[in-house]
Structures are given as structure tokens and as C-alpha cells.
Design an enzyme around this catalytic site. Structure first.
Site: not given
Length: 323
Positions: A105, A122, A180, A200
Site C-alpha cells: 500500500h 494496517e 505482504h 497488486r
């Protein structure tokens, strides 16, 4: 205006995903006919996916509507100054029947410039993990852009990724820029900034029902990857009973772990709302306006104006979140 506010539940927003399964139904009691439920968005102010209140006097109103009405009484004065009518966190449960894509991200600066969005810092708390299942977090060696791109091009990316075997209670902090993926067989509770921006980079060469591969974002991702990151993503935390045990504290959220088997008198000393995610058992949260029960797989929002409350349980494990 303050005294109408109470512990608020929202109707989960369930997401069908190519990698999703049925554990959100079987383990967390979500109701859905979707074939592959990958995510339950518990509290969301993402455009087009705004949560709707499921209980009490505000039932049927959206999170955005109640934030516009109650402002700092809902989210705290400083939070309101910073975020205005945008709720700062997105709260989810995720079931990976298959491996998620390898992804990352962008940070706040890139996300704002490219997508008019927050970045997406996150964390994950592992609620269930099949035998031998993994999370992919970071690289297994020192990495630079040139080496990374070479492996990406040769479809050998997995050779340089770090695979961690996981069990219930394992917790990971995923900063922006860190590569991740959640591995097959894992259910997590996820706490993140309000953002749906994901880059992605590899999707295991899989295709959908019509034979199409999902879009990759490698041109965007290469600028967003932080190759200098330390391997500091595993979170160690105390598990003392009947108190808040701090897990993660960052500029975007603070999360603590509570293992409750009695009645706790609690006071909200933070200039913030509180969110409780029930990851095991069930508990009652009592305020001046009454009592709400929270069961495994449920989430509740305690408005900032609610200062004194009690949590009662014989067997609950909760994640407590504030900004």
C-alpha cells in the site's frame, strides 16, 4: 445531543473475493449467500461502502450521517479537526481460503497525490489458522529495486519473500511500502486507515471464471515499495487478564488486547472514539444508555462522548482500538 450516543453496531458489508471462503459464516456467524466471502467490512467510510447503523435510535443511518450530526461527540475533538466528516479507520475480518495476491500500500503522500486518498497502514490479528498456514511479510534477504524487478520478471518473486507460519494470537504491523499477503487458511481481524488503495504485484497466475487475470499495478508499486524497512513487523504484547495490553501504537491508531473474565470499570481518557472487536467469546458493554452484547466476529463503536462504561464477560478476548 451527547446523551443519545450509545455503543453502536453496524451491519457488516460482505465482499465476495476470488480467494475467499466460508469461515466468516461458519466461524464468525456472518449471514450471506455469497460463494466466496473474503471480507466483512465492520466499520467503513470508504466511498460507496459506508456502514449503516444496525441498533438503537440511530438504526438505518449511515456512519457518514451520524458523523456529520455528532462530529467531535462521535470521534473526538482532535480527530474531528484532522478528519472532519471522514471516519479515519476501516475495520475488517478477512478469510483467506486461497493466498491473497502479493501486494503493498502507498504512503499518505503518494496516496493523496495519485488517488486523493489516505495511505493504508494496517495491522493483523490472527483469529484462526489452519495447520501450516502462512503470512507473507517483507523479504527474506536485503533487497533493492534491481533484484526485486529481476525476480518479478522471472516469476521467481516467492524466492525472495518472507513466509511466517502463524497461529492464533499472532499479530503483525504492516506499514505502508511493505510487501505482504495473507496466506491460505488464515482468518484475521484487520485494523487500517480508511483507504481501499492496494498495489497488486503478483497474483499467483490465477484467473477468474472467465479466464481473466486480475490487474497488476507494478508501475505504481515500484515507487511505493520501501526496500530499506527493518524486519520489525511481528508484534509482541502482554496478555494480562482484565486490562488493556498495548499491541500497536502508531500515528493512525492504537490497538490493545483485552482478555476479560470479570467486570471491568472503564473510562475513556482518550480524545477519541473506541472500537471493540470481539475475537473470542462474548462480552457485555454497559453505558448510561443501556447494555449491548458483543460476540465473536462482532464489532462495536463507542462514541467519544461516552466516557464511563463497563465490560463484563466470563470468556471474552477483545481488540480495543482508538485514534
Amino acid at each position: 445531543m451527547k446523551n443519545i450516543l450509545y455503543p453502536i453496531k453496524f451491519t457488516p458489508i460482505l465482499k465476495d473475493k476470488i480467494w475467499g471462503g466460508q469461515k466468516l459464516k461458519t466461524l464468525l456467524n456472518k449471514t450471506s449467500d455469497l460463494p466466496n466471502i473474503g471480507e466483512s467490512w465492520e466499520i467503513s467510510d470508504v466511498e460507496g461502502d459506508t456502514s449503516v447503523v444496525a441498533n438503537g435510535a440511530l438504526k438505518g443511518q449511515t456512519l457518514k450521517q451520524i458523523q456529520e450530526t455528532y462530529k467531535e461527540d462521535l470521534i473526538g475533538l482532535q480527530n474531528y479537526r484532522v478528519f472532519g466528516n471522514k471516519f479515519p479507520l476501516l475495520i475488517k475480518f478477512i478469510d483467506a481460503k486461497q493466498d491473497l495476491s502479493i501486494q503493498l500500500h502507498p504512503n499518505d503522500e503518494l496516496a493523496a497525490k495519485r488517488h486523493n486518498s489516505f495511505g493504508k497502514t494496517e495491522m493483523w490479528y490472527v483469529m484462526q489458522a489452519d495447520e501450516g498456514s502462512n503470512l507473507i511479510v517483507g523479504f527474506n534477504q536485503k533487497m533493492d529495486a534491481e533484484t526485486y524487478l529481476s525476480h518479478l520478471e522471472n516469476k521467481t518473486l516467492t524466492e525472495i519473500l518472507n513466509f511466517d507460519k502463524v497461529k492464533v494470537g499472532d499479530t503483525y504491523f504492516i506499514e505502508v511500502g511493505r510487501v505482504h499477503a495473507i496466506g491460505a487458511g488464515v482468518v484475521v481481524a484487520e485494523i487500517q486507515q480508511t483507504s481501499d488503495i492496494t498495489y497488486r504485484v503478483y497474483d499467483w497466475d490465477r484467473v477468474d471464471d472467465e479466464g481473466n487475470e486480475r490487474e497488476l499495478h507494478n508501475d505504481l508499486a515500484i515507487d511505493a515499495i520501501d526496500f530499506e524497512m527493518e524486519d520489525n513487523f511481528r508484534v509482541s504484547y502482554e496478555k494480562a487478564k482484565n486490562q488493556s495490553n498495548k499491541m500497536v501504537s502508531c500515528p493512525y491508531f492504537t490497538t490493545s488486547y483485552l482478555d476479560v473474565d470479570s467486570t471491568l470499570k472503564k473510562e475513556n481518557n482518550h480524545d477519541s472514539f473506541l472500537i471493540y472487536m470481539c475475537v473470542e467469546g462474548e462480552a457485555q458493554i454497559t453505558t448510561d444508555s443501556g447494555t449491548e452484547t458483543i460476540k465473536k466476529g462482532e464489532t462495536i463503536l463507542l462514541p467519544a462522548a461516552v466516557k464511563n462504561y463497563e465490560i463484563t464477560s466470563e470468556n471474552a478476548k477483545l481488540l480495543e482500538v482508538y485514534v
